[in-house]
Design an enzyme around this catalytic site. Sequence first.
Site, short mmCIF file in Angstrom:
data_model
loop_
_atom_site.label_atom_id
_atom_site.label_comp_id
_atom_site.label_asym_id
_atom_site.label_seq_id
_atom_site.Cartn_x
_atom_site.Cartn_y
_atom_site.Cartn_z
N GLY A 1 0.81 -1.26 0.00
CA GLY A 1 0.04 -0.23 0.02
C GLY A 1 0.84 1.23 0.14
N VAL B 1 16.94 8.18 -0.85
CA VAL B 1 17.74 7.25 -1.35
C VAL B 1 18.56 7.51 -2.45
CG1 VAL B 1 17.63 4.75 -2.46
CG2 VAL B 1 16.11 5.38 -0.26
N ARG C 1 0.40 -4.51 -5.45
CA ARG C 1 0.29 -5.79 -4.76
C ARG C 1 0.45 -6.76 -5.65
NH1 ARG C 1 -1.06 -4.05 0.51
NH2 ARG C 1 -2.61 -2.30 0.72
N ASP D 1 4.94 -4.90 5.98
CA ASP D 1 5.52 -6.54 6.20
C ASP D 1 5.44 -7.42 5.16
OD1 ASP D 1 2.62 -6.16 6.50
OD2 ASP D 1 2.52 -7.86 7.78
N GLY D 2 4.38 -6.99 4.24
CA GLY D 2 4.35 -8.01 3.13
C GLY D 2 5.57 -8.02 2.28
N THR E 1 4.50 2.26 5.63
CA THR E 1 3.24 1.65 5.42
C THR E 1 2.22 2.53 6.57
OG1 THR E 1 1.74 -0.06 6.36
CG2 THR E 1 4.07 0.18 7.32
N ILE E 2 1.40 2.79 6.41
CA ILE E 2 0.24 3.73 7.40
C ILE E 2 0.24 3.22 8.70
CG2 ILE E 2 -0.81 5.14 5.57
CD1 ILE E 2 -3.12 3.77 6.07
N ASP E 3 0.30 1.48 8.70
CA ASP E 3 -0.15 0.99 9.72
C ASP E 3 0.59 0.92 11.18
OD1 ASP E 3 -2.13 -0.19 8.21
OD2 ASP E 3 -1.24 -1.94 7.52
N ASP F 1 2.78 -1.21 11.88
CA ASP F 1 2.46 -2.40 12.70
C ASP F 1 4.12 -3.18 12.71
OD1 ASP F 1 2.55 -2.90 10.03
OD2 ASP F 1 0.86 -4.01 9.80
N GLY G 1 -7.01 -0.10 9.58
CA GLY G 1 -6.28 -0.88 10.51
C GLY G 1 -6.97 -2.40 10.47
N ARG G 2 -6.32 -3.04 9.50
CA ARG G 2 -7.13 -4.55 9.28
C ARG G 2 -6.67 -5.49 10.43
NH1 ARG G 2 -4.95 -6.07 3.38
NH2 ARG G 2 -3.47 -4.38 4.57
N GLU H 1 -15.11 9.37 22.56
CA GLU H 1 -15.84 8.93 23.68
C GLU H 1 -15.61 7.46 23.77
OE1 GLU H 1 -17.13 11.61 22.02
OE2 GLU H 1 -17.02 13.05 23.64
N LYS I 1 -26.77 15.89 26.61
CA LYS I 1 -27.08 15.99 25.00
C LYS I 1 -26.05 16.85 24.50
CE LYS I 1 -31.45 15.66 23.13
NZ LYS I 1 -31.99 16.04 21.95
N SER J 1 -22.52 15.96 21.33
CA SER J 1 -21.92 15.04 20.25
C SER J 1 -21.32 13.74 20.80
CB SER J 1 -21.04 15.52 19.38
OG SER J 1 -19.97 16.08 19.87
N GLN K 1 -7.18 8.38 3.90
CA GLN K 1 -6.15 8.02 5.09
C GLN K 1 -4.79 7.98 4.37
OE1 GLN K 1 -7.83 5.87 8.65
NE2 GLN K 1 -9.29 5.32 6.77
#
Length: 323
Positions: free
Chosen positions: A12, A24, A73, A104-105, A127-129, A131, A172-173, A189, A214, A216, A255
């Site tokens: 991604g 680089v 991919r 990671d992939g 990667t945006i994740d 992870d 975020g899978r 919240e 009352k 948001s 995102q």
Amino acid sequence: MIKKIGLLTSGGDSPGMNACIRAVVRTALYNKIKVIGFTRGYEGLIDNNFIEMKRESVSGIIQRGGTILKTARSERFKTKEGIFKAAGTVKKHNLDGIVIIGGDGSFKGAIELSKLIKIPIMGCAGTIDNDLVGTDFTIGYDTAINTVVEAIDKIRDTAESHDRVFVIEVMGRDAGLIALRSAIASGAEALLVPEMKHDMDSLIAKIKKWRSSKSSKIIVVAEGDESGGAYKVAEIVKKHCPEFDMRVSILGHIQRGGNPTCMERVNASMVGFNAVKALMAGHKNEMVGIVNKQITYTPFEKAVKHIQKLNKDLEELIEVLSS
Ligand code: ATP
């Protein structure tokens, strides 16, 4: 002696990849190293689609999201035939090293490729994740969470005007890292992420307490959460609390886009710069990261194996501040 390297972006796309490409290329050229940029990730390596990178090739890109090398991919790369063709391309170009910017992939792919070629590979965590193990922040994460916070702030304005409850789904899978930080920063919240144990009963109990005030309310849900996503959460809440005026917003691909933040550009440049320096210093098959402001090198096998855990302090912070 490193005289010629290959460069590609894979998986991604993430904001900051361009800043990393630029670093680089410019670091390599500064050190009299040629750079071949393969397009569309491992697809470009398989089909030998490339651009010879010059200084001007990376002019005016530091502020742009996405990747000028394009990304993909690649299912073909996972086949024996595909990876053999990719290894053939590496040999054809007489490369002395490769830099791969991806998640990671992409690094799992790098591990497989390294079994077929002798030259070293260095990875930059793009990667945006966020992870990957071995770096505090991956390239793209800071921009992504800022994009999410900006979007939630806007949703908050309309939610506040109508006293609405919004369930907002963020990327975020497998990991709730985007959700956690953006929930804290936007004053959400409630938060539902795969790593934090929760059940719908306690969420409903919490929401029922909102009845008296009352105003948001924002519930942030990571797309990979066991609850099944924002629509599912909204459906369940509506069933138990029909008096709430509820809306769902899936933030989706916004995102991934946008101009990288200052921190992103600087970190991505540092990582790209150090990937080339690492190749010159004899490093092999490692990911360059930044941990506690220090450059670190983590073997691909380790970087991809562990999904980063959520920071316990941040977990406690959201629990307390959203109570
Ligand atoms: P993101 O975090 O943005 O999803 P990623 O690098 O994890 O980025 P993936 O699509 O998972 O994205 O991986 C990129 C590519 O790496 C895949 O399309 C595939 O070509 C290759 N790849 C992934 N896993 C493997 C594997 N186990 N063996 C060989 N190649 C792989």
